[in-house]
Design an enzyme around this catalytic site. Structure first.
Site, mmCIF file in Angstrom:
data_model
loop_
_atom_site.group_PDB
_atom_site.id
_atom_site.type_symbol
_atom_site.label_atom_id
_atom_site.label_comp_id
_atom_site.label_asym_id
_atom_site.label_seq_id
_atom_site.Cartn_x
_atom_site.Cartn_y
_atom_site.Cartn_z
ATOM 1 N N SER A 108 118.797 42.241 -0.833
ATOM 2 C CA SER A 108 117.834 41.250 -1.318
ATOM 3 C C SER A 108 116.489 41.893 -1.606
ATOM 4 O O SER A 108 116.103 42.879 -0.956
ATOM 5 C CB SER A 108 117.661 40.151 -0.264
ATOM 6 O OG SER A 108 116.555 39.309 -0.570
ATOM 7 N N TYR A 133 115.659 37.153 7.904
ATOM 8 C CA TYR A 133 116.618 37.313 6.810
ATOM 9 C C TYR A 133 116.468 38.695 6.176
ATOM 10 O O TYR A 133 117.451 39.419 5.980
ATOM 11 C CB TYR A 133 116.395 36.225 5.761
ATOM 12 C CG TYR A 133 117.177 36.439 4.482
ATOM 13 C CD1 TYR A 133 118.560 36.283 4.460
ATOM 14 C CD2 TYR A 133 116.533 36.821 3.305
ATOM 15 C CE1 TYR A 133 119.284 36.497 3.292
ATOM 16 C CE2 TYR A 133 117.250 37.032 2.137
ATOM 17 C CZ TYR A 133 118.620 36.870 2.137
ATOM 18 O OH TYR A 133 119.333 37.086 0.980
#
Length: 352
Positions: free
Chosen positions: A127, A152
């Site tokens: 990501s 995350y």
């Protein structure tokens, strides 16, 4: 070729699986169909894939070690596209343990599966969030990414490190893809394109964080699936020029690579909203908000390494991408209303 796609009912998972199926590959798709967002949307995505004769779906949770390893041994996929994960920066602040279960435990299960069957190549979703507090833009794979600002992001950085370890120990080619704000038809309902569109059409306010002072590198889904396919079929290789005295985070002496998948055309959030308003033919009611915890002010992808590797560069303009998304959203909404009407009529007739 037989390919395992995890997270196949997800946004990128469904589109990537469809592209591979269109090319004639056999796809084994797995997903746990969790309720992080509407499960109906995930099932509708699966329906698009179930018409292909070379597609099979299995409901499996990647954090279940026994099920995952049995799947690998039974199916023996040649290549693995790992897109399953617990998504969401803000959700990770409220529900941290879910991210460890899915993104850490789940990923080690996938790595062990690849090791067990000697998979030809593992491509996995990282990501743009791994860039965390970095302020040098555009973000480059050669930059240090040791300062995540959400759990995350930390789990995605951990995935990159875990993958490199397996590439080093077992010579498994692994490639990590850092996705930048992916949008388009069948997108996630918790992301701004879907949230904003739904609110604008319903005459409800949209939440504009950091009072609109943000930049995002919006990347259209079709560009993402091309990038996924091209990297999947070009296995990671060792970097012959890798210097352990000055190590490059984007490559290694092992068969390991990292690539940004972004449009390289970041735009201000307010411009994105204006483009969406133009496509919808309707103005948004804006509610200005402070920056959220774990969020970043700007994202911008340097995709020169991707272009060098697979001779492809995402390039769909925000205007064209938003138009396609809005056209899909309106047609899907009409279909949903028609289905609801038919269900109501069927129920009414039965009562009569």
């Amino acid at each position: 070729m037989k390919i395992l796609v995890t997270g196949v009912a997800g946004f990128i998972g469904m589109h990537s699986a469809k592209k591979l199926l269109d090319d004639g590959h056999e796809i084994i798709g797995i997903d746990n169909l969790n309720d992080y967002y509407d499960v109906t949307l995930k099932k509708d995505r699966l329906k698009l894939l179930e018409s292909y004769k070379h597609f099979r779906f299995l409901k499996i949770d990647i954090k279940d070690q026994k099920d995952v390893l049995e799947l690998f041994k039974k199916e023996m996929p040649q290549r693995v596209l790992h897109l399953a994960a617990q998504a969401g920066v803000r959700y990770s602040i409220e529900n941290p343990y879910v991210y460890i279960d899915s993104n850490i435990q789940g990923f080690i299960n996938i790595l062990e599966g690849c090791r067990t069957i000697k998979a030809e190549h593992l491509v996995f979703a990282s990501s743009s969030s791994v860039y965390g507090g970095n302020e040098k833009v555009p973000f480059s794979e050669h930059d240090n990414v040791d300062h995540p600002i959400s759990l995350y992001a930390a789990t995605k950085k951990a995935n990159e490190l875990m993958a490199h370890t397996y590439s080093h120990l077992y010579q498994i080619p692994t490639t990590g893809l850092r996705f930048f704000t992916v949008y388009g038809p069948w997108g996630r309902p918790d992301m701004s394109p879907m949230l904003f569109t739904k609110a604008i059409l319903a005459n409800e306010p949209i939440q504009v964080f950091n009072h609109g002072d943000m930049m995002r590198d919006f990347t259209y889904i079709d560009d993402v699936t091309v990038s996924v396919k091209e990297t999947l079929f070009k296995s990671a290789t060792p970097n012959a020029n890798f210097d352990p005295k000055n190590p490059d985070p984007a490559s290694s002496h092992s068969p390991y690579r990292i690539f940004n998948i972004g449009n390289s055309q970041p735009i201000p959030l307010m411009q994105f909203i204006e483009t969406l308003e133009d496509a919808l033919g309707k103005k948004a009611i804006k509610k200005m908000m402070d920056m959220q915890a774990g969020d970043v002010k700007e994202t911008s992808a340097d995709t020169s390494e991707l272009n060098r590797w697979v001779k492809f560069k995402p390039n769909t303009s925000i205007k064209e991408g938003i138009k396609r998304f809005v056209d899909w959203y309106k047609s899907t909404t009409k279909l949903f209303l028609f289905r609801s009407f038919m269900c109501f009529m069927s129920f009414f007739i039965r009562l009569c």
